[in-house]
Write a protein that holds these residues in place. Structure first.
Motif, PDB file in Angstrom:
ATOM      1  N   HIS A 137       0.836  -1.205   0.000  1.00 48.77           N
ATOM      2  CA  HIS A 137       0.000   0.000   0.000  1.00 48.77           C
ATOM      3  C   HIS A 137       0.870   1.253   0.000  1.00 48.77           C
ATOM      4  CE1 HIS A 137      -3.174   2.837   0.979  1.00 48.77           C
ATOM      5  NE2 HIS A 137      -2.461   3.236   2.027  1.00 48.77           N
ATOM      6  N   LEU A 138       1.896   1.274   0.834  1.00 49.84           N
ATOM      7  CA  LEU A 138       2.766   2.444   0.906  1.00 49.84           C
ATOM      8  C   LEU A 138       3.485   2.693  -0.419  1.00 49.84           C
ATOM      9  CD1 LEU A 138       4.362   1.957   4.448  1.00 49.84           C
ATOM     10  CD2 LEU A 138       2.600   3.606   3.799  1.00 49.84           C
ATOM     11  N   SER A 139       3.922   1.614  -1.048  1.00 53.08           N
ATOM     12  CA  SER A 139       4.685   1.747  -2.292  1.00 53.08           C
ATOM     13  C   SER A 139       3.802   1.774  -3.527  1.00 53.08           C
ATOM     14  CB  SER A 139       5.679   0.586  -2.413  1.00 53.08           C
ATOM     15  OG  SER A 139       4.981  -0.650  -2.525  1.00 53.08           O
ATOM     16  N   GLN A 140       2.497   1.552  -3.330  1.00 52.55           N
ATOM     17  CA  GLN A 140       1.578   1.467  -4.474  1.00 52.55           C
ATOM     18  C   GLN A 140       2.024   0.385  -5.455  1.00 52.55           C
ATOM     19  OE1 GLN A 140      -1.396   3.435  -4.703  1.00 52.55           O
ATOM     20  NE2 GLN A 140      -0.759   3.709  -2.578  1.00 52.55           N
ATOM     21  N   THR A 141       2.597  -0.681  -4.891  1.00 52.38           N
ATOM     22  CA  THR A 141       3.108  -1.858  -5.632  1.00 52.38           C
ATOM     23  C   THR A 141       4.249  -1.489  -6.584  1.00 52.38           C
ATOM     24  OG1 THR A 141       1.565  -1.768  -7.522  1.00 52.38           O
ATOM     25  CG2 THR A 141       0.814  -2.905  -5.525  1.00 52.38           C
ATOM     26  N   LYS A 142       4.800  -0.272  -6.457  1.00 53.24           N
ATOM     27  CA  LYS A 142       5.914   0.133  -7.320  1.00 53.24           C
ATOM     28  C   LYS A 142       7.246  -0.172  -6.648  1.00 53.24           C
ATOM     29  CE  LYS A 142       3.219   3.940  -9.295  1.00 53.24           C
ATOM     30  NZ  LYS A 142       3.115   5.416  -9.451  1.00 53.24           N
ATOM     31  N   MET A 143       8.272  -0.212  -7.447  1.00 53.58           N
ATOM     32  CA  MET A 143       9.610  -0.461  -6.927  1.00 53.58           C
ATOM     33  C   MET A 143      10.101   0.748  -6.132  1.00 53.58           C
ATOM     34  SD  MET A 143      12.928  -1.872  -9.014  1.00 53.58           S
ATOM     35  CE  MET A 143      12.049  -3.383  -9.418  1.00 53.58           C
ATOM     36  N   VAL A 144      10.678   0.474  -4.961  1.00 49.55           N
ATOM     37  CA  VAL A 144      11.213   1.518  -4.100  1.00 49.55           C
ATOM     38  C   VAL A 144      12.738   1.459  -4.167  1.00 49.55           C
ATOM     39  CG1 VAL A 144      11.353   2.383  -1.740  1.00 49.55           C
ATOM     40  CG2 VAL A 144       9.218   1.374  -2.571  1.00 49.55           C
ATOM     41  N   PHE A 145      13.368   2.599  -4.449  1.00 56.66           N
ATOM     42  CA  PHE A 145      14.813   2.623  -4.646  1.00 56.66           C
ATOM     43  C   PHE A 145      15.529   3.127  -3.390  1.00 56.66           C
ATOM     44  CE2 PHE A 145      12.958   2.884  -8.862  1.00 56.66           C
ATOM     45  CZ  PHE A 145      13.694   1.927  -9.546  1.00 56.66           C
ATOM     46  N   ALA A 146      16.693   2.563  -3.159  1.00 58.03           N
ATOM     47  CA  ALA A 146      17.515   2.982  -2.028  1.00 58.03           C
ATOM     48  C   ALA A 146      18.234   4.275  -2.364  1.00 58.03           C
ATOM     49  CB  ALA A 146      18.522   1.889  -1.694  1.00 58.03           C
ATOM     50  N   GLY A 147      18.516   5.065  -1.327  1.00 56.82           N
ATOM     51  CA  GLY A 147      19.263   6.297  -1.526  1.00 56.82           C
ATOM     52  C   GLY A 147      20.748   6.025  -1.736  1.00 56.82           C
ATOM     53  N   ASP A 148      21.466   7.031  -2.198  1.00 56.24           N
ATOM     54  CA  ASP A 148      22.898   6.877  -2.476  1.00 56.24           C
ATOM     55  C   ASP A 148      23.712   6.464  -1.248  1.00 56.24           C
ATOM     56  OD1 ASP A 148      22.494   7.476  -5.128  1.00 56.24           O
ATOM     57  OD2 ASP A 148      22.916   9.621  -4.891  1.00 56.24           O
ATOM     58  N   PRO A 149      23.438   7.022  -0.048  1.00 55.56           N
ATOM     59  CA  PRO A 149      24.221   6.581   1.118  1.00 55.56           C
ATOM     60  C   PRO A 149      24.045   5.091   1.419  1.00 55.56           C
ATOM     61  CG  PRO A 149      23.096   8.651   1.579  1.00 55.56           C
ATOM     62  CD  PRO A 149      22.535   8.145   0.299  1.00 55.56           C
ATOM     63  N   VAL A 150      22.828   4.593   1.265  1.00 51.66           N
ATOM     64  CA  VAL A 150      22.582   3.162   1.510  1.00 51.66           C
ATOM     65  C   VAL A 150      23.277   2.325   0.446  1.00 51.66           C
ATOM     66  CG1 VAL A 150      20.808   1.370   1.645  1.00 51.66           C
ATOM     67  CG2 VAL A 150      20.416   3.599   2.702  1.00 51.66           C
ATOM     68  N   LEU A 151      23.239   2.780  -0.810  1.00 51.48           N
ATOM     69  CA  LEU A 151      23.925   2.065  -1.885  1.00 51.48           C
ATOM     70  C   LEU A 151      25.430   2.031  -1.641  1.00 51.48           C
ATOM     71  CD1 LEU A 151      22.103   3.370  -5.095  1.00 51.48           C
ATOM     72  CD2 LEU A 151      21.920   1.122  -4.029  1.00 51.48           C
ATOM     73  N   ALA A 152      25.982   3.117  -1.129  1.00 52.86           N
ATOM     74  CA  ALA A 152      27.413   3.167  -0.836  1.00 52.86           C
ATOM     75  C   ALA A 152      27.781   2.136   0.228  1.00 52.86           C
ATOM     76  CB  ALA A 152      27.804   4.572  -0.378  1.00 52.86           C
ATOM     77  N   PHE A 153      26.889   1.938   1.195  1.00 48.39           N
ATOM     78  CA  PHE A 153      27.130   0.915   2.212  1.00 48.39           C
ATOM     79  C   PHE A 153      27.162  -0.470   1.566  1.00 48.39           C
ATOM     80  CE2 PHE A 153      25.776  -2.295   5.206  1.00 48.39           C
ATOM     81  CZ  PHE A 153      26.468  -1.984   6.364  1.00 48.39           C
ATOM     82  N   GLY A 154      26.216  -0.745   0.691  1.00 45.24           N
ATOM     83  CA  GLY A 154      26.148  -2.061   0.069  1.00 45.24           C
ATOM     84  C   GLY A 154      27.318  -2.357  -0.837  1.00 45.24           C
ATOM     85  N   GLN A 155      27.919  -1.305  -1.427  1.00 42.39           N
ATOM     86  CA  GLN A 155      29.023  -1.510  -2.354  1.00 42.39           C
ATOM     87  C   GLN A 155      30.384  -1.337  -1.698  1.00 42.39           C
ATOM     88  OE1 GLN A 155      28.158   1.384  -5.368  1.00 42.39           O
ATOM     89  NE2 GLN A 155      26.290   0.335  -6.063  1.00 42.39           N
ATOM     90  N   GLY A 156      30.411  -0.811  -0.475  1.00 45.01           N
ATOM     91  CA  GLY A 156      31.678  -0.505   0.184  1.00 45.01           C
ATOM     92  C   GLY A 156      32.188  -1.627   1.050  1.00 45.01           C
ATOM     93  N   GLY A 157      33.351  -1.388   1.637  1.00 47.90           N
ATOM     94  CA  GLY A 157      33.953  -2.382   2.508  1.00 47.90           C
ATOM     95  C   GLY A 157      35.097  -1.800   3.301  1.00 47.90           C
ATOM     96  N   PHE A 158      35.710  -2.631   4.133  1.00 44.22           N
ATOM     97  CA  PHE A 158      36.820  -2.223   4.984  1.00 44.22           C
ATOM     98  C   PHE A 158      37.822  -3.366   5.035  1.00 44.22           C
ATOM     99  CE2 PHE A 158      38.661  -1.951   9.353  1.00 44.22           C
ATOM    100  CZ  PHE A 158      39.376  -0.771   9.165  1.00 44.22           C
ATOM    101  N   LEU A 159      39.073  -3.081   4.746  1.00 45.98           N
ATOM    102  CA  LEU A 159      40.133  -4.091   4.702  1.00 45.98           C
ATOM    103  C   LEU A 159      39.814  -5.198   3.696  1.00 45.98           C
ATOM    104  CD1 LEU A 159      40.920  -4.476   8.529  1.00 45.98           C
ATOM    105  CD2 LEU A 159      42.143  -3.101   6.825  1.00 45.98           C
TER     106      LEU A 159
END
Length: 335
Positions: A137-159
């Motif tokens: 209902h909140l998304s109206q069944t549409k795809m919801v995209f993550a923001g750039d900071p969240v994407l950076a977390f998913g693509q980043g790393g340490f050591l």
């Protein structure tokens, strides 16, 4: 002789997940040479992180002889809210927000389970549909995209290790500490083994059960954040049926569906095993329609192993009970 054979069978059942993992690795190594590459194993760890995190929370619930079928819906609600209304939040703030929403979701489950005494299976099955319907209902069944900071977390790393794996490792270490070194951890096993006995012993059963479902929801929110950061978007299928591999991971790792036995380390191993199978199928270019069949087979194996372990442990317990009176009688006669 029979008891020795029974104990040997129990030992084999307990080591079955490790044996299965070795067999899977050997099979895919033969069929797909790229499977043994270091980068591929790093990918397996990264991709299994979200299931492993949620499986830790599920383990605590299963230790109570409970269940939470709504974890996938909680993940979707968290992702929908974060992606729709808080897209520009920094990654730590987005993580905190999604874990808080997950905790609220778990608290709603706990209110019905503890406050009204409704079976956990019924409550969490209902909130599964309610939560997914709310997110749709909140998304109206549409795809919801993550923001750039969240994407950076998913693509980043340490050591050289992804943030998702670091998050999984931190959750595992904290969960191990809670499980082994806190009264709460001991209470989980006591309640799962004998709830009425734990209540008579003065353990605050209601508070422990409530806290456990909140914790499970919290980790569902955290797992949702990790998954959201990796896939970059949440469609209507985000978190769909996620409860099944999560439960399978916990049970494969040695946690009993009947409560009182298991641990979080095995659950993380179970999640890695499931992801290893999926990764091998991808490398083999297997038909995607086979994936649900393979996952269902893993779930069947997990439940079968658990039922066999439970049956053997019950048999050993009955033998000990029958032997004890005789031992006491001989001791009394000797005295």
């Amino acid at each position: 002789m029979q008891t020795s054979s029974t104990r040997a069978s129990l030992a084999v059942l307990r080591s079955a997940p490790a044996l299965l993992f070795v067999a899977v690795v050997v099979l895919f190594a033969i069929l797909a040479p790229r499977f043994l590459e270091v980068q591929n194993f790093a990918n397996i760890l990264t991709q299994s992180a979200n299931v492993a995190i949620v499986a830790v929370g599920m383990t605590f619930v299963l230790l109570l002889a409970g269940v939470d079928l709504s974890v996938g819906a909680a993940m979707y609600v968290c992702a929908a809210v974060a992606g729709l209304y808080f897209k520009d939040l920094p990654a730590p703030a987005a993580m905190a927000l999604m874990t808080a929403i997950g905790a609220l979701f778990g608290a709603i489950n706990a209110l019905f389970i503890v406050g009204l005494g409704i079976a956990a299976f019924i409550v969490t099955l209902a909130t599964l549909f309610v939560g997914r319907g709310l997110a749709l209902h909140l998304s109206q069944t549409k795809m919801v995209f993550a923001g750039d900071p969240v994407l950076a977390f998913g693509q980043g790393g340490f050591l050289g290790i992804s943030y998702a794996v670091w998050t999984m490792a931190i959750v595992l270490l904290l969960a191990l500490w809670v499980q082994q070194w806190t009264p709460y951890g001991r209470y989980l096993y006591a309640i799962g083994a004998d709830r009425e006995g734990a209540r008579k012993a003065g353990i605050p059963v209601r508070r422990v059960v409530f806290a456990t479902y909140v914790l499970c929801g919290t980790l569902a929110g955290l797992g949702g954040f990790v998954s959201f950061s990796q896939v970059a978007a949440a469609s209507s299928g985000f978190g769909l049926q996620k409860e099944f591999p999560v439960i399978a991971a916990a049970v494969l790792g040695g946690t009993s569906l009947f409560g009182g036995r298991g641990g979080v380390l095995g659950s993380v191993f179970g999640a890695i095993l499931i992801q290893t199978v999926q990764n091998g199928l991808v490398l083999l270019n297997a038909n995607p329609y086979l994936y649900p069949l393979v996952i269902s087979a893993i779930i069947f194996i997990a439940v079968l192993l658990d039922s066999q372990r439970t049956r053997i442990l019950a048999r050993l317990t009955r033998r000990q009970i029958r032997i004890e009176p005789g031992v006491e009688a001989r001791r009394s006669t000797a005295t």
